[in-house]
Design a protein around this motif. Sequence first.
Motif, PDB file in Angstrom:
ATOM      1  N   SER A  61       0.554   4.977   1.560  1.00  0.00           N
ATOM      2  CA  SER A  61      -0.270   5.829   2.409  1.00  0.00           C
ATOM      3  C   SER A  61      -0.010   7.297   2.114  1.00  0.00           C
ATOM      4  O   SER A  61       1.076   7.827   2.387  1.00  0.00           O
TER       5      SER A  61
ATOM      6  N   ASN B 161       0.848  -1.196   0.000  1.00  0.00           N
ATOM      7  CA  ASN B 161       0.000   0.000   0.000  1.00  0.00           C
ATOM      8  C   ASN B 161       0.889   1.254   0.000  1.00  0.00           C
ATOM      9  O   ASN B 161       2.046   1.211   0.442  1.00  0.00           O
TER      10      ASN B 161
ATOM     11  N   THR C  17      -5.994   2.090   4.146  1.00  0.00           N
ATOM     12  CA  THR C  17      -4.854   2.979   3.937  1.00  0.00           C
ATOM     13  C   THR C  17      -5.296   4.171   3.093  1.00  0.00           C
ATOM     14  O   THR C  17      -5.819   3.985   1.986  1.00  0.00           O
TER      15      THR C  17
END
Length: 552
Positions: free
Chosen positions: A261, A259, A301
């Motif tokens: 962020s 991910n 996220t």
Amino acid sequence: MQLLGAAGVVGSVTGGADPAMAAAAEGALDTDGGYRPPTGLAENSAAKATALGWIDDQASAITGLNDEIWEHAELSLREWKSSLAEAEFLERAGFEVTFGTAGFPTAFTATFRQGRGGPALGFSGEYDALPRLSQRKGVGHHDPREYIHDPFAPGYGPGHGCGHSALGSAAAAAAAAVAEAARAHRLPVTVKFFGSTAEEQLIGKTYAVSKGVYDGLDAFLDWHPSTSNATGWGTTTAMTAVTFTFLGVAGHGGTPLGNKSALDAAVMMATMSEFLREENLAPSGRLHWVITNGGEIPNVTPEIAEIAYYVREGSPERVRVLLDKVIAISEAAAKASRTRVQHKITSACWNQLPSRSFAELMHDNMRTIGPPDFDGEAQRLAQDLQRSLGLPQKGLHDEIGALTPPNPVFLGGGSTDVADISWQVPTVSMGTALAPIGTKMHTWSTASCAAAGPGRAALLAAARYLAATAVDLLTQPARLKAVKDEFARRTQGVRWKTALPDGYEPPMYEPPAWFLERTGQSWPPENITWPPKRVVSQEEFSSLGPELGPQE
């Protein structure tokens, strides 16, 4: 130089005098500590008596306008009902009103003309509220009028924590009073009232100035709610407002690998920008920020995050130097978090060009008229608020503050979009005590006062000060000439250029259909792209490298 002050060390390193700061400082140090404000500038006249008498006769209508706008508590760029209320007040006073000034739906220009050949006087009106400052009027402890229940994120509605409900009402009353005096005494004049949107975000006037809205004025009169009754010829800080948008990749918080962020990037930027303070932020500067979009729930996220900065310094050029450093930090945060960043300047203004001669005339009128008429109930509310906030219970400032030269060391402070107007036309600013001593603007305590006893007394006093000073400019041509001569001297060799970037389009909200119909406008205005370009992340998951094989 008076306004360079403690920041002068930095200025001497980079070289070159700053013309915007030099113009603002002109004449500030020639008092040798023995300055005494002149008296006898404010002149009693039949026209002034008419203007002040009109304000007295219309006091309930003027405070009623303030109360109505306070109840609406509409945010910047969305002051639908508030702008209409103010415009209708001026229409009843004989002004011609045109909405859509500089393309802003809730901005308007109201014009009154009497005779030919007289000066053109401008008044500044604002009416936007601030988010999350809702408060019941006249209550001495924190008691939000609008409480927003959310089990995960409770909050408050908007409120007039800067007193703009009173600001616009007093300015409109002053403009109307001058018009009444001009009618009664056949004084040639053009009175222009500028209903301005989004002052809290410094958007409405800076852009309007760049479009020539304030051209042709001879003098401009401005006021703002305060904790004291005073005027002066100090300056303000220049400012650029900028929003950084980080774009990453969303994913389940329980499986975060890969991910990206955007919130991580915003937090890193905030942290790194704090490190500017020791070696890159002069005493004349200010740097403050808020994360306006950081996600909604921990198990997603955040794919998009936004952090907004106000970058302030003593002049536009010094703002630019500091802003470049903030932008560099955003790029570093994006690189470290593997996100993408883009930024947008939402507003930018100059430092204000002061006028000593204008301030001296205003101060003499304030001294002659006297302080706001605060009754015992108003003082008790002020003391209750001070008690609630842990401040000394001194009540409201009930004197006219001394007129003194600006501090020789400029230590920064607030900003105003009136500043850009001040480089086009001689401008005076003053304040009256709407809020208790020791408190601050942009608080719920100010909202409590704005539509109660303190606010009503303060706005009526402000209307009198503005109207009386404007009438003096009409009946005493020498006063207006002195103000204009000082302006010409200060601006000699300084070329004003908007601090807004090339191609700037002001932010706007689409008005409701009923508002467009009432104000005779169409949507969209010609100066913006509509619908605006969408901000959508197209980022990819972050690579972790080749998969690891089983251990042998």
